[in-house]
Design a protein around this motif. Structure first.
Motif, PDB file in Angstrom:
ATOM      1  N   ARG A   1      -2.024   1.105  -0.110  1.00 47.06           N
ATOM      2  CA  ARG A   1      -1.747   0.210   0.793  1.00 47.06           C
ATOM      3  C   ARG A   1       0.021  -0.435   0.732  1.00 47.06           C
ATOM      4  O   ARG A   1       0.245  -0.364  -0.502  1.00 47.06           O
ATOM      5  CB  ARG A   1      -2.594  -1.028   0.719  1.00 47.06           C
TER       6      ARG A   1
ATOM      7  N   ASP B   1      -0.847  -5.995   4.696  1.00 43.71           N
ATOM      8  CA  ASP B   1      -0.863  -4.687   4.196  1.00 43.71           C
ATOM      9  C   ASP B   1      -1.243  -3.677   5.346  1.00 43.71           C
ATOM     10  O   ASP B   1      -2.014  -4.009   6.266  1.00 43.71           O
ATOM     11  CB  ASP B   1      -1.944  -4.372   3.023  1.00 43.71           C
TER      12      ASP B   1
ATOM     13  N   LEU C   1      -4.725  -3.848   7.909  1.00 45.26           N
ATOM     14  CA  LEU C   1      -5.981  -3.313   7.564  1.00 45.26           C
ATOM     15  C   LEU C   1      -6.978  -4.464   7.624  1.00 45.26           C
ATOM     16  O   LEU C   1      -6.530  -5.786   7.268  1.00 45.26           O
ATOM     17  CB  LEU C   1      -5.544  -2.867   6.025  1.00 45.26           C
TER      18      LEU C   1
ATOM     19  N   VAL D   1      -5.513  -7.784   2.911  1.00 42.94           N
ATOM     20  CA  VAL D   1      -6.101  -7.344   3.871  1.00 42.94           C
ATOM     21  C   VAL D   1      -6.789  -8.294   4.611  1.00 42.94           C
ATOM     22  O   VAL D   1      -7.489  -9.264   4.008  1.00 42.94           O
ATOM     23  CB  VAL D   1      -7.024  -6.277   3.232  1.00 42.94           C
TER      24      VAL D   1
END
Length: 291
Positions: free
Chosen positions: A156, A172, A186, A195
């Motif tokens: 990531r 990310d 994400l 995330v």
């Protein structure tokens, strides 16, 4: 949608060029298959003989294809006997590849904002579609959201590409897309730093809500992932009155329309019909598959 593409399916003995392992039995496989690479389109797949010990092939979505260099790349997870054998295959060995197969995504240039949603093993078609847009459809601007409940099969990277409606803490994305200038984020329920903590459809809803009504009318959704996710994506598209194409995942035997082992119920102008995911799909209009 296009007519089926059975007349462009090739059978090749393909040399393994790379086999990269990631956490929880995830692999990125690159093979030399120039005929498949020359014809591959986003949303299509190949039917691969994983090992001579297993005659039954496995369908793998095409993640990348380079016609000039003749290679095709797949992301897969070793979850059964066939893919477990495939994971043991080494660089320099040969596997038999049949492809590309199926009806691809159809880009709508009247909808220049492309929202790409990929979940789990549905991530590869979104990468393939992103690269196709980058190389061929400069009038279309893609945004990519990807979700996974296992570690992502890539490193990531915090994105430098801002997205309206997305909190700064959701930073990310996929490094490859970042290199291409395509914003991505994400989503997961696994509490990864950077995330989005939640479902990919909730992340997409935040982005859609940040658009004006006129901007939302320019959006088309393209998605691939497990069936529960695709149902949620179809509901999201209906909520915002946005057209949506989905690539279905189904078990299949022959993959060329002969066995009818992968049929799904689809709404047509003539009424409900049973369609084969392998050649009538795997891409369908979401509203024809999910109520």
């Amino acid at each position: 949608m296009q007519e089926n593409t059975r007349n462009t399916i090739f059978l090749e003995d393909a040399e393994i060029l790379a086999q990269q392992a990631f956490e929880q039995e995830q692999y990125v496989l690159r093979v030399k298959a120039p005929k498949c690479a020359a014809s591959a389109q986003p949303g299509q797949f190949a039917h691969i003989q994983c090992d001579p010990q297993r005659l039954m092939r496995r369908p793998l979505s095409i993640m990348r294809a380079c016609a000039s260099e003749g290679w095709v790349e797949f992301l897969y997870k070793a979850v059964g006997a066939g893919t477990e054998l495939l994971a043991k295959r080494a660089v320099g060995e040969t596997i038999n590849v049949m492809g590309p197969i199926g009806r691809p995504f159809e880009l709508n240039t009247n909808k220049p904002r492309a929202l790409l949603l990929g979940g789990g093993v549905g991530i590869p078609p979104m990468i393939c579609l992103s690269e196709y847009i980058k190389d061929n459809q400069t009038e279309i601007t893609p945004v990519v959201f990807m979700g996974s409940e296992v570690p992502f099969p890539f490193q990531r990277k915090a994105s430098a590409l801002a997205l309206d409606g997305i909190e700064a803490s959701v930073s990310d994305g996929l490094p490859l897309l970042e290199e291409w200038g395509i914003p991505s984020r994400l989503a997961s329920l696994q509490n990864y730093d950077g995330v989005y903590q939640g479902y990919i459809t909730d992340l997409a809803r935040d982005w859609l809500n940040a658009l004006s009504e006129a901007q939302r009318q320019q959006v088309e959704i393209y998605s691939c992932g497990p069936t529960p996710m695709l149902k949620a994506v179809a509901a999201l598209a209906k909520e915002f009155n946005i057209s949506c194409q989905v690539s279905l995942e189904e078990y299949m035997a022959c993959a060329v329309g002969g066995c009818a082992g992968c049929v799904v119920k689809v709404k047509t102008k003539e009424g409900e019909a049973m369609k084969r995911v392998c050649v009538d799909g795997p891409v369908f209009e979401a509203s024809t598959v999910f109520a």
